[in-house]
Motif scaffolding. Structure first.
Motif, PDB file in Angstrom:
ATOM      1  N   LYS A  64      -5.176 -13.967 -15.168  1.00 28.70           N
ATOM      2  CA  LYS A  64      -5.663 -13.453 -16.447  1.00 28.70           C
ATOM      3  C   LYS A  64      -5.146 -12.032 -16.695  1.00 28.70           C
ATOM      4  N   VAL A  65      -5.142 -11.215 -15.653  1.00 30.92           N
ATOM      5  CA  VAL A  65      -4.632  -9.848 -15.781  1.00 30.92           C
ATOM      6  C   VAL A  65      -3.142  -9.878 -16.097  1.00 30.92           C
ATOM      7  N   ASP A  66      -2.399 -10.748 -15.417  1.00 25.61           N
ATOM      8  CA  ASP A  66      -0.960 -10.862 -15.666  1.00 25.61           C
ATOM      9  C   ASP A  66      -0.704 -11.301 -17.106  1.00 25.61           C
ATOM     10  N   GLN A  67      -1.468 -12.273 -17.599  1.00 21.49           N
ATOM     11  CA  GLN A  67      -1.301 -12.739 -18.973  1.00 21.49           C
ATOM     12  C   GLN A  67      -1.587 -11.616 -19.968  1.00 21.49           C
ATOM     13  N   ALA A  68      -2.597 -10.792 -19.675  1.00 18.59           N
ATOM     14  CA  ALA A  68      -2.896  -9.647 -20.549  1.00 18.59           C
ATOM     15  C   ALA A  68      -1.727  -8.662 -20.549  1.00 18.59           C
ATOM     16  N   CYS A  69      -1.150  -8.426 -19.389  1.00 19.74           N
ATOM     17  CA  CYS A  69      -0.016  -7.499 -19.305  1.00 19.74           C
ATOM     18  C   CYS A  69       1.196  -8.029 -20.062  1.00 19.74           C
ATOM     19  N   VAL A  70       1.412  -9.334 -19.980  1.00 22.08           N
ATOM     20  CA  VAL A  70       2.522  -9.942 -20.719  1.00 22.08           C
ATOM     21  C   VAL A  70       2.280  -9.807 -22.226  1.00 22.08           C
ATOM     22  N   ARG A  71       1.043 -10.028 -22.674  1.00 24.03           N
ATOM     23  CA  ARG A  71       0.728  -9.846 -24.102  1.00 24.03           C
ATOM     24  C   ARG A  71       1.009  -8.415 -24.550  1.00 24.03           C
ATOM     25  N   ALA A  72       0.881  -7.470 -23.618  1.00 27.96           N
ATOM     26  CA  ALA A  72       1.128  -6.059 -23.933  1.00 27.96           C
ATOM     27  C   ALA A  72       2.608  -5.690 -23.798  1.00 27.96           C
ATOM     28  N   GLY A  73       3.463  -6.678 -23.500  1.00 31.11           N
ATOM     29  CA  GLY A  73       4.894  -6.425 -23.488  1.00 31.11           C
ATOM     30  C   GLY A  73       5.546  -6.267 -22.124  1.00 31.11           C
ATOM     31  N   LEU A  74       4.793  -6.444 -21.041  1.00 31.43           N
ATOM     32  CA  LEU A  74       5.386  -6.341 -19.706  1.00 31.43           C
ATOM     33  C   LEU A  74       5.957  -7.687 -19.269  1.00 31.43           C
ATOM     34  N   GLU A  75       6.877  -7.654 -18.340  1.00 33.47           N
ATOM     35  CA  GLU A  75       7.418  -8.875 -17.765  1.00 33.47           C
ATOM     36  C   GLU A  75       6.335  -9.531 -16.901  1.00 33.47           C
ATOM     37  N   PRO A  76       6.316 -10.862 -16.821  1.00 35.18           N
ATOM     38  CA  PRO A  76       5.327 -11.512 -15.954  1.00 35.18           C
ATOM     39  C   PRO A  76       5.592 -11.204 -14.483  1.00 35.18           C
ATOM     40  N   GLU A  77       4.540 -11.241 -13.712  1.00 37.93           N
ATOM     41  CA  GLU A  77       4.651 -11.049 -12.263  1.00 37.93           C
ATOM     42  C   GLU A  77       5.336 -12.263 -11.666  1.00 37.93           C
ATOM     43  N   ARG A  78       6.324 -12.040 -10.828  1.00 32.40           N
ATOM     44  CA  ARG A  78       7.085 -13.145 -10.244  1.00 32.40           C
ATOM     45  C   ARG A  78       6.703 -13.403  -8.782  1.00 32.40           C
ATOM     46  N   ARG A  79       6.078 -12.431  -8.137  1.00 37.71           N
ATOM     47  CA  ARG A  79       5.728 -12.597  -6.720  1.00 37.71           C
ATOM     48  C   ARG A  79       4.452 -13.410  -6.574  1.00 37.71           C
ATOM     49  N   ALA A  80       4.366 -14.154  -5.472  1.00 40.60           N
ATOM     50  CA  ALA A  80       3.135 -14.889  -5.168  1.00 40.60           C
ATOM     51  C   ALA A  80       2.020 -13.882  -4.894  1.00 40.60           C
ATOM     52  N   TYR A  81       0.815 -14.228  -5.306  1.00 41.43           N
ATOM     53  CA  TYR A  81      -0.312 -13.319  -5.155  1.00 41.43           C
ATOM     54  C   TYR A  81      -1.061 -13.610  -3.857  1.00 41.43           C
ATOM     55  N   LEU A  82      -1.203 -12.594  -3.012  1.00 36.31           N
ATOM     56  CA  LEU A  82      -1.972 -12.699  -1.777  1.00 36.31           C
ATOM     57  C   LEU A  82      -3.076 -11.643  -1.819  1.00 36.31           C
ATOM     58  N   PRO A  83      -4.330 -12.051  -2.027  1.00 41.39           N
ATOM     59  CA  PRO A  83      -5.419 -11.074  -2.121  1.00 41.39           C
ATOM     60  C   PRO A  83      -5.633 -10.343  -0.795  1.00 41.39           C
ATOM     61  N   HIS A  84      -5.596  -9.016  -0.846  1.00 42.75           N
ATOM     62  CA  HIS A  84      -5.772  -8.206   0.362  1.00 42.75           C
ATOM     63  C   HIS A  84      -6.150  -6.788  -0.032  1.00 42.75           C
ATOM     64  N   ILE A  85      -6.614  -6.040   0.957  1.00 44.63           N
ATOM     65  CA  ILE A  85      -6.891  -4.610   0.802  1.00 44.63           C
ATOM     66  C   ILE A  85      -6.039  -3.895   1.834  1.00 44.63           C
ATOM     67  N   THR A  86      -5.120  -3.058   1.369  1.00 44.58           N
ATOM     68  CA  THR A  86      -4.255  -2.320   2.286  1.00 44.58           C
ATOM     69  C   THR A  86      -5.093  -1.330   3.085  1.00 44.58           C
ATOM     70  N   LEU A  87      -4.909  -1.357   4.408  1.00 47.93           N
ATOM     71  CA  LEU A  87      -5.625  -0.427   5.288  1.00 47.93           C
ATOM     72  C   LEU A  87      -4.717   0.680   5.801  1.00 47.93           C
ATOM     73  N   ALA A  88      -3.440   0.372   6.030  1.00 47.13           N
ATOM     74  CA  ALA A  88      -2.522   1.389   6.560  1.00 47.13           C
ATOM     75  C   ALA A  88      -1.104   1.078   6.143  1.00 47.13           C
ATOM     76  N   ARG A  89      -0.335   2.140   6.026  1.00 48.11           N
ATOM     77  CA  ARG A  89       1.108   2.026   5.820  1.00 48.11           C
ATOM     78  C   ARG A  89       1.780   2.654   7.033  1.00 48.11           C
ATOM     79  N   LEU A  90       2.876   2.035   7.445  1.00 42.96           N
ATOM     80  CA  LEU A  90       3.559   2.529   8.640  1.00 42.96           C
ATOM     81  C   LEU A  90       4.985   2.949   8.286  1.00 42.96           C
ATOM     82  N   PRO A  91       5.410   4.103   8.809  1.00 46.91           N
ATOM     83  CA  PRO A  91       6.801   4.488   8.610  1.00 46.91           C
ATOM     84  C   PRO A  91       7.700   3.546   9.399  1.00 46.91           C
ATOM     85  N   ARG A  92       8.927   3.450   8.976  1.00 42.15           N
ATOM     86  CA  ARG A  92       9.879   2.536   9.630  1.00 42.15           C
ATOM     87  C   ARG A  92       9.926   2.753  11.141  1.00 42.15           C
ATOM     88  N   SER A  93       9.845   4.010  11.564  1.00 49.71           N
ATOM     89  CA  SER A  93       9.944   4.327  12.996  1.00 49.71           C
ATOM     90  C   SER A  93       8.773   3.781  13.805  1.00 49.71           C
TER      91      SER A  93
END
Length: 194
Positions: free
Chosen positions: A101-130
């Motif tokens: 529904k959010v994606d459809q609203a964004c498309v109505r507002a002129g954005l491109e549709p989301e192409r990636r599969a949606y995986l519901p999650h909450i990010t806890l940490a980001r790691l540097p490449r090293s």
């Protein structure tokens, strides 16, 4: 230009339980309380008029507030290295429905549709490449594999602005809209029974 995304914010008790699970992975940039959310749609850089169109479209969404729970942990990898640790959310169906529904609203507002599969999650940490191959990552995933919570509702969708800085991103809520909660009475149409 504004860097925007649409998300759900878990309640304080859930955020506190997620914060308690953080730690033990060297060089991980653990999220703070203000950063904990479940993204429904990343918009990226948009100009102010388009941001206003998106906000108007999001305000027209009528959907039930998803009732979900924390269900385990996982990681995202890039080129064989872990770059993100996250907590999963279940069940997926209500979140995927709302994300559509959010994606459809964004498309109505002129954005491109989301192409990636949606995986519901909450990010806890980001790691540097090293740090993406640190042995402690496997240990953290094993220790927290059973991370779980009671069911909780996410009663609002929130439009956030992301500000990038030296210490990572900070998120500012710029608008929010209520979702339909189970406590709200059903509408009774004239002439309908009940």
């Amino acid at each position: 230009m504004l860097r925007l995304f649409v998300a759900l914010r878990p309640p304080r008790a859930i955020r506190e339980s997620l914060i308690a699970a953080m730690g033990g992975v060297p060089h991980a940039r653990w999220q703070d309380d203000e950063q904990l959310h479940c993204t429904l749609r990343f918009l990226g850089e948009v100009d102010r008029p388009q941001a206003e169109d998106v906000a108007a479209a999001l305000g027209s969404i009528h959907a039930p507030a998803p009732v979900v729970r924390i269900a385990g942990v996982g990681r995202f990898e890039h080129k064989g290295r872990t770059d993100t640790l996250w907590a999963g959310l279940a069940p997926h169906d209500a979140l995927r429905h709302l994300a559509r529904k959010v994606d459809q609203a964004c498309v109505r507002a002129g954005l491109e549709p989301e192409r990636r599969a949606y995986l519901p999650h909450i990010t806890l940490a980001r790691l540097p490449r090293s740090a993406g191959m640190a042995p402690e990552i496997e240990g953290w995933l094993a220790v927290h594999a059973g991370l779980a919570s009671v069911d909780f509702a996410c009663p609002h969708i929130v439009l956030y602005q992301s500000h990038l800085g030296h210490g990572g991103a900070s998120y500012e809520p710029v608008a929010r809209w209520p979702l339909v909660t189970a406590a709200e009475p059903a509408l009774s149409l004239p002439g309908s029974a009940g």
